[in-house]
Write a protein that holds these residues in place. Structure first.
Motif, PDB file in Angstrom:
ATOM      1  N   LYS A  13      -5.456  -4.491  -0.316  1.00 24.32           N
ATOM      2  CA  LYS A  13      -6.134  -5.784  -0.471  1.00 24.32           C
ATOM      3  C   LYS A  13      -5.291  -6.902   0.141  1.00 24.32           C
ATOM      4  O   LYS A  13      -5.800  -7.776   0.848  1.00 24.32           O
ATOM      5  CB  LYS A  13      -6.388  -6.063  -1.955  1.00 24.32           C
ATOM      6  N   ALA A  14      -3.984  -6.871  -0.100  1.00 19.74           N
ATOM      7  CA  ALA A  14      -3.083  -7.894   0.448  1.00 19.74           C
ATOM      8  C   ALA A  14      -3.061  -7.822   1.973  1.00 19.74           C
ATOM      9  O   ALA A  14      -3.029  -8.853   2.650  1.00 19.74           O
ATOM     10  CB  ALA A  14      -1.673  -7.732  -0.121  1.00 19.74           C
ATOM     11  N   GLU A  15      -3.083  -6.606   2.510  1.00 23.67           N
ATOM     12  CA  GLU A  15      -3.079  -6.453   3.967  1.00 23.67           C
ATOM     13  C   GLU A  15      -4.362  -7.004   4.576  1.00 23.67           C
ATOM     14  O   GLU A  15      -4.332  -7.684   5.605  1.00 23.67           O
ATOM     15  CB  GLU A  15      -2.895  -4.977   4.337  1.00 23.67           C
ATOM     16  N   ILE A  16      -5.481  -6.726   3.941  1.00 19.43           N
ATOM     17  CA  ILE A  16      -6.762  -7.242   4.429  1.00 19.43           C
ATOM     18  C   ILE A  16      -6.790  -8.761   4.334  1.00 19.43           C
ATOM     19  O   ILE A  16      -7.201  -9.449   5.265  1.00 19.43           O
ATOM     20  CB  ILE A  16      -7.934  -6.610   3.641  1.00 19.43           C
ATOM     21  N   THR A  17      -6.322  -9.292   3.213  1.00 21.12           N
ATOM     22  CA  THR A  17      -6.278 -10.741   3.022  1.00 21.12           C
ATOM     23  C   THR A  17      -5.388 -11.390   4.068  1.00 21.12           C
ATOM     24  O   THR A  17      -5.723 -12.436   4.619  1.00 21.12           O
ATOM     25  CB  THR A  17      -5.772 -11.079   1.606  1.00 21.12           C
ATOM     26  N   ALA A  18      -4.252 -10.756   4.358  1.00 18.93           N
ATOM     27  CA  ALA A  18      -3.322 -11.287   5.355  1.00 18.93           C
ATOM     28  C   ALA A  18      -3.958 -11.304   6.741  1.00 18.93           C
ATOM     29  O   ALA A  18      -3.803 -12.267   7.496  1.00 18.93           O
ATOM     30  CB  ALA A  18      -2.039 -10.473   5.375  1.00 18.93           C
ATOM     31  N   LYS A  19      -4.684 -10.260   7.073  1.00 15.30           N
ATOM     32  CA  LYS A  19      -5.364 -10.206   8.369  1.00 15.30           C
ATOM     33  C   LYS A  19      -6.417 -11.303   8.465  1.00 15.30           C
ATOM     34  O   LYS A  19      -6.587 -11.933   9.497  1.00 15.30           O
ATOM     35  CB  LYS A  19      -5.993  -8.840   8.589  1.00 15.30           C
ATOM     36  N   ASP A  20      -7.126 -11.524   7.366  1.00 19.53           N
ATOM     37  CA  ASP A  20      -8.159 -12.561   7.328  1.00 19.53           C
ATOM     38  C   ASP A  20      -7.558 -13.961   7.363  1.00 19.53           C
ATOM     39  O   ASP A  20      -8.208 -14.910   7.780  1.00 19.53           O
ATOM     40  CB  ASP A  20      -9.037 -12.417   6.076  1.00 19.53           C
ATOM     41  N   GLY A  60      -5.276 -15.082   9.249  1.00 21.31           N
ATOM     42  CA  GLY A  60      -4.950 -15.526  10.596  1.00 21.31           C
ATOM     43  C   GLY A  60      -3.476 -15.448  10.895  1.00 21.31           C
ATOM     44  O   GLY A  60      -2.961 -14.408  11.226  1.00 21.31           O
ATOM     45  N   GLY A  61      -2.759 -16.572  10.812  1.00 17.34           N
ATOM     46  CA  GLY A  61      -1.362 -16.640  11.228  1.00 17.34           C
ATOM     47  C   GLY A  61      -0.387 -16.094  10.228  1.00 17.34           C
ATOM     48  O   GLY A  61       0.794 -16.392  10.293  1.00 17.34           O
ATOM     49  N   MET A  62      -0.831 -15.308   9.291  1.00 17.09           N
ATOM     50  CA  MET A  62       0.075 -14.742   8.296  1.00 17.09           C
ATOM     51  C   MET A  62       0.090 -13.234   8.468  1.00 17.09           C
ATOM     52  O   MET A  62      -0.848 -12.641   8.970  1.00 17.09           O
ATOM     53  CB  MET A  62      -0.386 -15.099   6.889  1.00 17.09           C
ATOM     54  N   ARG A  63       1.165 -12.613   8.042  1.00 19.66           N
ATOM     55  CA  ARG A  63       1.215 -11.157   8.070  1.00 19.66           C
ATOM     56  C   ARG A  63       1.816 -10.640   6.767  1.00 19.66           C
ATOM     57  O   ARG A  63       2.636 -11.302   6.142  1.00 19.66           O
ATOM     58  CB  ARG A  63       2.003 -10.646   9.274  1.00 19.66           C
ATOM     59  N   TYR A  64       1.406  -9.477   6.390  1.00 18.90           N
ATOM     60  CA  TYR A  64       1.896  -8.836   5.179  1.00 18.90           C
ATOM     61  C   TYR A  64       3.201  -8.123   5.501  1.00 18.90           C
ATOM     62  O   TYR A  64       3.334  -7.493   6.541  1.00 18.90           O
ATOM     63  CB  TYR A  64       0.838  -7.847   4.660  1.00 18.90           C
ATOM     64  N   THR A  65       4.168  -8.197   4.599  1.00 25.91           N
ATOM     65  CA  THR A  65       5.485  -7.611   4.851  1.00 25.91           C
ATOM     66  C   THR A  65       5.483  -6.096   4.742  1.00 25.91           C
ATOM     67  O   THR A  65       6.411  -5.447   5.196  1.00 25.91           O
ATOM     68  CB  THR A  65       6.532  -8.165   3.854  1.00 25.91           C
ATOM     69  N   GLY A  66       4.462  -5.523   4.124  1.00 23.07           N
ATOM     70  CA  GLY A  66       4.411  -4.069   3.954  1.00 23.07           C
ATOM     71  C   GLY A  66       5.076  -3.622   2.672  1.00 23.07           C
ATOM     72  O   GLY A  66       5.032  -2.470   2.316  1.00 23.07           O
ATOM     73  N   LYS A  67       5.686  -4.537   1.964  1.00 20.56           N
ATOM     74  CA  LYS A  67       6.316  -4.198   0.691  1.00 20.56           C
ATOM     75  C   LYS A  67       5.455  -4.775  -0.419  1.00 20.56           C
ATOM     76  O   LYS A  67       4.746  -5.737  -0.241  1.00 20.56           O
ATOM     77  CB  LYS A  67       7.728  -4.787   0.627  1.00 20.56           C
ATOM     78  N   ASN A  68       5.547  -4.192  -1.569  1.00 19.43           N
ATOM     79  CA  ASN A  68       4.750  -4.626  -2.700  1.00 19.43           C
ATOM     80  C   ASN A  68       5.421  -5.804  -3.399  1.00 19.43           C
ATOM     81  O   ASN A  68       5.643  -5.780  -4.597  1.00 19.43           O
ATOM     82  CB  ASN A  68       4.519  -3.465  -3.670  1.00 19.43           C
ATOM     83  N   THR A  69       5.763  -6.849  -2.644  1.00 16.30           N
ATOM     84  CA  THR A  69       6.429  -8.012  -3.211  1.00 16.30           C
ATOM     85  C   THR A  69       5.449  -9.160  -3.408  1.00 16.30           C
ATOM     86  O   THR A  69       5.751 -10.121  -4.088  1.00 16.30           O
ATOM     87  CB  THR A  69       7.553  -8.516  -2.286  1.00 16.30           C
ATOM     88  N   GLY A  70       4.289  -9.044  -2.754  1.00 17.45           N
ATOM     89  CA  GLY A  70       3.318 -10.123  -2.833  1.00 17.45           C
ATOM     90  C   GLY A  70       3.692 -11.297  -1.946  1.00 17.45           C
ATOM     91  O   GLY A  70       3.120 -12.373  -2.060  1.00 17.45           O
ATOM     92  N   ILE A  71       4.668 -11.126  -1.043  1.00 19.74           N
ATOM     93  CA  ILE A  71       5.129 -12.217  -0.176  1.00 19.74           C
ATOM     94  C   ILE A  71       4.507 -12.068   1.208  1.00 19.74           C
ATOM     95  O   ILE A  71       4.559 -10.991   1.803  1.00 19.74           O
ATOM     96  CB  ILE A  71       6.674 -12.219  -0.046  1.00 19.74           C
ATOM     97  N   LEU A  72       3.912 -13.121   1.689  1.00 21.39           N
ATOM     98  CA  LEU A  72       3.378 -13.140   3.035  1.00 21.39           C
ATOM     99  C   LEU A  72       4.274 -14.013   3.903  1.00 21.39           C
ATOM    100  O   LEU A  72       4.744 -15.063   3.470  1.00 21.39           O
ATOM    101  CB  LEU A  72       1.953 -13.700   3.042  1.00 21.39           C
TER     102      LEU A  72
END
Length: 87
Positions: free
Chosen positions: A63-70, A72-84
């Protein structure tokens, strides 16, 4: 889905663990077979609960990865930290 099936299995196993029946007999009884059975059932419940927690964590990550893609200029770190991270 799979999560609902696991929850139903947990409910069934908990019912098995808590249901007891008394049988009156003059025959000697074996050394606590019900306790061993209950231990097995409770271990299965714990395993299923762990699987559900892992499934939920994987869903939150997706869900975080999809939200990050949506976003735009943000990316998900790939870790379960909740930090973009901002790109």
């Amino acid at each position: 889905g799979p999560a609902e099936n696991k929850m139903l299995r947990i409910e069934t196993l908990r019912d098995m663990a808590t249901s007891t029946t008394a049988a009156v007999s003059d025959m000697p009884r074996s050394d606590s077979p019900n306790l061993q059975r209950m231990e097995t059932v409770l271990c299965k419940v714990a395993d299923l609960e762990s699987e559900i927690a892992q499934d939920r964590a994987a869903m939150e990550t997706a869900k975080a990865e999809i939200t990050a893609k949506d976003a735009g200029g943000m990316r998900y770190t790939g870790k379960n930290t909740g930090i973009l991270l901002l790109s």
